[in-house]
Motif scaffolding. Structure first.
Motif, mmCIF file in Angstrom:
data_model
loop_
_atom_site.group_PDB
_atom_site.id
_atom_site.type_symbol
_atom_site.label_atom_id
_atom_site.label_comp_id
_atom_site.label_asym_id
_atom_site.label_seq_id
_atom_site.Cartn_x
_atom_site.Cartn_y
_atom_site.Cartn_z
ATOM 1 N N ASN A 83 0.495 -1.173 0.169
ATOM 2 C CA ASN A 83 0.361 -0.181 -0.252
ATOM 3 C C ASN A 83 1.228 1.034 0.215
ATOM 4 O O ASN A 83 0.441 2.177 -0.584
ATOM 5 C CB ASN A 83 -1.198 0.265 1.282
ATOM 6 C CG ASN A 83 -2.242 -0.604 1.152
ATOM 7 O OD1 ASN A 83 -2.324 -1.524 0.014
ATOM 8 N ND2 ASN A 83 -3.631 -0.446 1.729
ATOM 9 N N VAL A 84 1.913 1.340 0.610
ATOM 10 C CA VAL A 84 2.932 2.866 0.856
ATOM 11 C C VAL A 84 3.570 2.874 -0.702
ATOM 12 O O VAL A 84 3.391 3.833 -1.049
ATOM 13 C CB VAL A 84 4.688 2.023 1.767
ATOM 14 C CG1 VAL A 84 4.659 3.437 1.364
ATOM 15 C CG2 VAL A 84 2.806 2.358 3.757
ATOM 16 N N ILE A 85 3.589 1.850 -1.141
ATOM 17 C CA ILE A 85 4.171 2.327 -2.600
ATOM 18 C C ILE A 85 3.261 2.465 -3.698
ATOM 19 O O ILE A 85 3.653 3.142 -4.676
ATOM 20 C CB ILE A 85 4.941 0.279 -2.958
ATOM 21 C CG1 ILE A 85 6.079 -0.403 -1.706
ATOM 22 C CG2 ILE A 85 5.582 0.555 -4.359
ATOM 23 C CD1 ILE A 85 6.645 -1.144 -2.702
ATOM 24 N N ASN A 86 2.263 1.899 -3.230
ATOM 25 C CA ASN A 86 1.394 2.288 -4.007
ATOM 26 C C ASN A 86 1.073 3.699 -3.935
ATOM 27 O O ASN A 86 0.735 4.655 -4.724
ATOM 28 C CB ASN A 86 0.013 1.709 -4.155
ATOM 29 C CG ASN A 86 -0.099 0.264 -5.341
ATOM 30 O OD1 ASN A 86 0.768 0.178 -5.920
ATOM 31 N ND2 ASN A 86 -0.981 -0.797 -4.869
ATOM 32 N N LEU A 87 1.275 3.627 -2.634
ATOM 33 C CA LEU A 87 0.545 5.331 -2.665
ATOM 34 C C LEU A 87 1.490 6.471 -3.140
ATOM 35 O O LEU A 87 0.971 7.194 -3.434
ATOM 36 C CB LEU A 87 0.173 5.218 -0.887
ATOM 37 C CG LEU A 87 -0.800 5.263 0.024
ATOM 38 C CD1 LEU A 87 -0.143 5.086 1.662
ATOM 39 C CD2 LEU A 87 -1.758 6.309 -0.284
ATOM 40 N N GLY A 140 -0.824 14.847 -0.747
ATOM 41 C CA GLY A 140 -0.830 14.270 0.284
ATOM 42 C C GLY A 140 -1.415 14.581 1.653
ATOM 43 O O GLY A 140 -2.230 13.743 2.713
ATOM 44 N N LEU A 141 -1.564 15.965 1.803
ATOM 45 C CA LEU A 141 -1.595 16.909 3.133
ATOM 46 C C LEU A 141 -3.360 16.928 3.436
ATOM 47 O O LEU A 141 -4.062 16.841 3.761
ATOM 48 C CB LEU A 141 -0.604 18.214 3.609
ATOM 49 C CG LEU A 141 0.277 17.825 3.417
ATOM 50 C CD1 LEU A 141 1.112 19.066 3.942
ATOM 51 C CD2 LEU A 141 0.892 17.452 5.391
ATOM 52 N N PRO A 166 -7.517 7.888 -0.380
ATOM 53 C CA PRO A 166 -7.753 7.326 0.997
ATOM 54 C C PRO A 166 -8.492 5.650 0.637
ATOM 55 O O PRO A 166 -7.905 5.714 2.401
ATOM 56 C CB PRO A 166 -8.714 8.506 0.654
ATOM 57 C CG PRO A 166 -8.836 9.532 -0.144
ATOM 58 C CD PRO A 166 -7.654 8.533 -1.056
ATOM 59 N N VAL A 167 -8.397 5.580 0.048
ATOM 60 C CA VAL A 167 -8.814 4.051 0.239
ATOM 61 C C VAL A 167 -7.356 3.504 0.491
ATOM 62 O O VAL A 167 -7.593 1.850 1.307
ATOM 63 C CB VAL A 167 -9.310 3.764 -1.060
ATOM 64 C CG1 VAL A 167 -9.949 2.465 -0.620
ATOM 65 C CG2 VAL A 167 -10.330 4.065 -1.636
ATOM 66 N N LEU A 168 -6.841 3.537 -0.452
ATOM 67 C CA LEU A 168 -5.287 2.593 0.013
ATOM 68 C C LEU A 168 -4.813 3.095 1.795
ATOM 69 O O LEU A 168 -4.878 2.074 2.044
ATOM 70 C CB LEU A 168 -4.218 3.353 -1.324
ATOM 71 C CG LEU A 168 -3.902 2.759 -2.370
ATOM 72 C CD1 LEU A 168 -3.298 3.443 -3.452
ATOM 73 C CD2 LEU A 168 -3.796 1.287 -1.681
ATOM 74 N N ALA A 169 -4.362 4.552 1.748
ATOM 75 C CA ALA A 169 -4.859 4.492 3.513
ATOM 76 C C ALA A 169 -5.349 4.231 3.822
ATOM 77 O O ALA A 169 -5.221 3.628 5.510
ATOM 78 C CB ALA A 169 -4.355 6.594 3.073
ATOM 79 N N GLY A 170 -6.138 4.142 4.521
ATOM 80 C CA GLY A 170 -7.930 3.878 4.710
ATOM 81 C C GLY A 170 -7.721 2.046 5.174
ATOM 82 O O GLY A 170 -8.145 1.770 6.115
ATOM 83 N N SER A 171 -6.944 1.407 3.989
ATOM 84 C CA SER A 171 -7.358 0.533 4.342
ATOM 85 C C SER A 171 -5.997 -0.524 4.834
ATOM 86 O O SER A 171 -6.662 -1.404 5.878
ATOM 87 C CB SER A 171 -7.371 -0.917 3.261
ATOM 88 O OG SER A 171 -5.722 -0.941 1.935
ATOM 89 N N ALA A 204 1.125 5.997 6.650
ATOM 90 C CA ALA A 204 1.200 5.454 5.183
ATOM 91 C C ALA A 204 1.557 6.825 4.223
ATOM 92 O O ALA A 204 2.292 6.621 3.395
ATOM 93 C CB ALA A 204 0.098 4.357 5.231
ATOM 94 N N THR A 205 -0.265 7.727 4.616
ATOM 95 C CA THR A 205 0.554 8.517 3.040
ATOM 96 C C THR A 205 1.721 9.510 2.889
ATOM 97 O O THR A 205 1.834 9.534 2.079
ATOM 98 C CB THR A 205 -0.848 9.742 3.483
ATOM 99 O OG1 THR A 205 -1.761 8.383 3.248
ATOM 100 C CG2 THR A 205 -1.316 10.456 2.183
ATOM 101 N N LEU A 206 2.007 9.595 4.131
ATOM 102 C CA LEU A 206 3.607 10.677 4.367
ATOM 103 C C LEU A 206 4.263 9.173 4.203
ATOM 104 O O LEU A 206 5.458 10.102 3.605
ATOM 105 C CB LEU A 206 3.694 11.403 5.390
ATOM 106 C CG LEU A 206 2.889 12.661 6.050
ATOM 107 C CD1 LEU A 206 3.527 12.379 7.763
ATOM 108 C CD2 LEU A 206 2.579 13.369 5.592
ATOM 109 N N GLY A 207 4.070 7.989 4.036
ATOM 110 C CA GLY A 207 5.519 7.250 3.329
ATOM 111 C C GLY A 207 5.437 7.067 2.114
ATOM 112 O O GLY A 207 6.481 7.026 1.434
#
Length: 425
Positions: free
Chosen positions: A104-108, A135-136, A312-317, A349-352
């Motif tokens: 997920n972090v790579i996809n983000l 991201g923010l 948001p879906v990637l980070a939320g999951s 996760a998003t900041l990553g």
């Protein structure tokens, strides 16, 4: 055109049909993220219409496995990871969650970078700054907007997918060739076609979507202050019908848009000899001299819009999975102070993902390894989900019907073969 109905459920009026759609629609729309757009663009650019049939082939597999994810959440009242923790070995859930977080972090990172690049293509300026701002913005919206309003915003954001319908008509697709490619499977037994088939399956059937849709069904139970369906199995039929409709519509729209992206890039890039595309922003840029500024602008705008839906879906999951694995308080319906670890996971996760765009890591190679991780995770996770959904101790009287059982195991087998193919190609 009247809204579709499901046998055994009351007819749906057109005015209320959209309101009944929710987790399935959002999950399907999030599947067409900028990374997915890059995959479909490469398929269209490299093979023309030759692999368009994969969208119809993958649709029933994707729809059923997502319906099983949703069913687990609605029937048990718990997400995928929490069901794993409650009923199976702790090492299993930790291994699954670790792999999911990495992918997920790579996809983000890839999605946020593509969004920043798309803005740079449209208006110029510092792409990295745009990536940080996206991201923010996603963190703030997901953290501080109320769940009801946030879910409504995401639902309306799914309309952005139809940007690619406009792209297709602007690209002047030869419909005879396009429909033939979509309806008539054309198998070529060589490494490039096999690799593309694996990429398509890995993009359409992704583990993070399982966790998100199950988690969203649990959110819906909280929003309506309803009990898990297993506690009232005799009253479950209307809700299960709603899940089927929602999931079929959501996955149908997802695959239709993916098909249109293949059509658009086949009619423009492939037809003009452009066959090597690695990112969605490359696809948009390549369209400009071939299909004109309008088509380019539509394609680039779609990348930004779908990214705002998918991030948001990637980070939320990831947050659902990690919180459920460790028993933390979780849920978008909760305020940040009530679920600190859950929202912290979304932010980290998003900041990553943002941070990956400031490293020397090649985004194309990063997506490759993300696909490897997803491939390793998908088939075993699907098998575990099937076992959960068949287990009366977990599902009560609402275990899977035979039709879902058959297609679910078929989807798992196809995904396992695709994963094996990924490693031997």
């Amino acid at each position: 055109m009247p809204a579709p109905t499901i046998p055994g459920s009351p007819p749906l009026k057109s005015a209320g049909f959209f309101k009944r759609l929710g987790p399935g629609l959002l999950t399907g729309a999030a599947d067409d993220d900028p990374s997915g757009i890059a995959t479909y663009s490469q398929v269209g650019a490299q093979f023309g219409y030759g692999l368009a049939w994969t969208m119809l082939f993958s649709f029933p597999l994707m729809a059923v496995i997502q319906a099983i994810s949703a069913r687990i959440g609605a029937v048990t009242g718990y997400g995928i990871a929490q069901n794993l923790r409650r009923h199976y070995s702790p090492w299993l859930v930790r291994a699954v969650v670790l792999l999911l977080l990495v992918a997920n972090v790579i996809n983000l990172g890839a999605d946020l970078g593509a969004m920043g690049a798309a803005v740079g293509l449209l208006i110029g300026g510092p792409e990295h700054l745009y990536t940080v701002l996206f991201g923010l913005a996603c963190i703030l919206l997901e953290t501080f907007m109320s769940y009801a309003r946030y879910a409504a915003v995401l639902k309306w954001a799914t309309l952005s997918l139809f940007t690619y319908v406009a792209v297709v008509f602007a690209a002047q697709v030869p419909w005879g060739s396009a429909l033939y490619g979509a309806l008539v499977p054309h198998l070529v037994l060589d490494a490039p076609h096999a690799m593309a088939l694996v990429a398509v399956l890995g993009t359409t059937i992704s583990p993070y979507l399982f966790f998100w849709q199950a988690g969203q069904e649990v959110e819906e139970l909280h929003r309506r202050e309803a009990s898990a369906l297993r506690l009232k199995p005799l009253d479950a039929a209307p809700e299960l019908a709603r899940i089927r409709t929602d999931t079929v519509v959501g996955m149908g729209i997802s695959n239709l848009i993916a098909l249109f992206i293949i059509f658009a890039t086949a009619a423009t890039l492939n037809a003009n000899g452009v066959t090597d595309i690695h990112t969605s922003s490359q696809a948009a840029e390549a369209l400009r001299p071939i299909a004109g500024a309008f088509t380019f602008a539509l394609f680039a705008t779609g990348i930004i819009a779908t990214g705002m839906l998918a991030v948001p879906v990637l980070a939320g999951s990831a947050a659902y999975a990690l919180s459920e694995a460790f028993g933390w308080t979780e849920g978008l319906h909760r305020r940040p102070r009530e679920a600190k670890a859950f929202y912290a996971t979304i932010a980290v996760a998003t900041l990553g993902g943002v941070a990956l765009n400031f490293t020397p890591l090649d985004p194309v190679k990063a997506l490759y390894w993300s696909a490897v991780v997803n491939g390793v995770l998908a088939a075993p996770l699907m098998a575990v989900m099937m076992v959960i959904a068949m287990n009366p101790r977990v599902m009560g009287r609402l275990t899977l019907p035979r039709s879902m059982l058959f297609i679910g195991w078929l989807a798992t087998s196809v995904m396992a073969l695709a994963t094996i193919g990924f490693f031997i190609i």
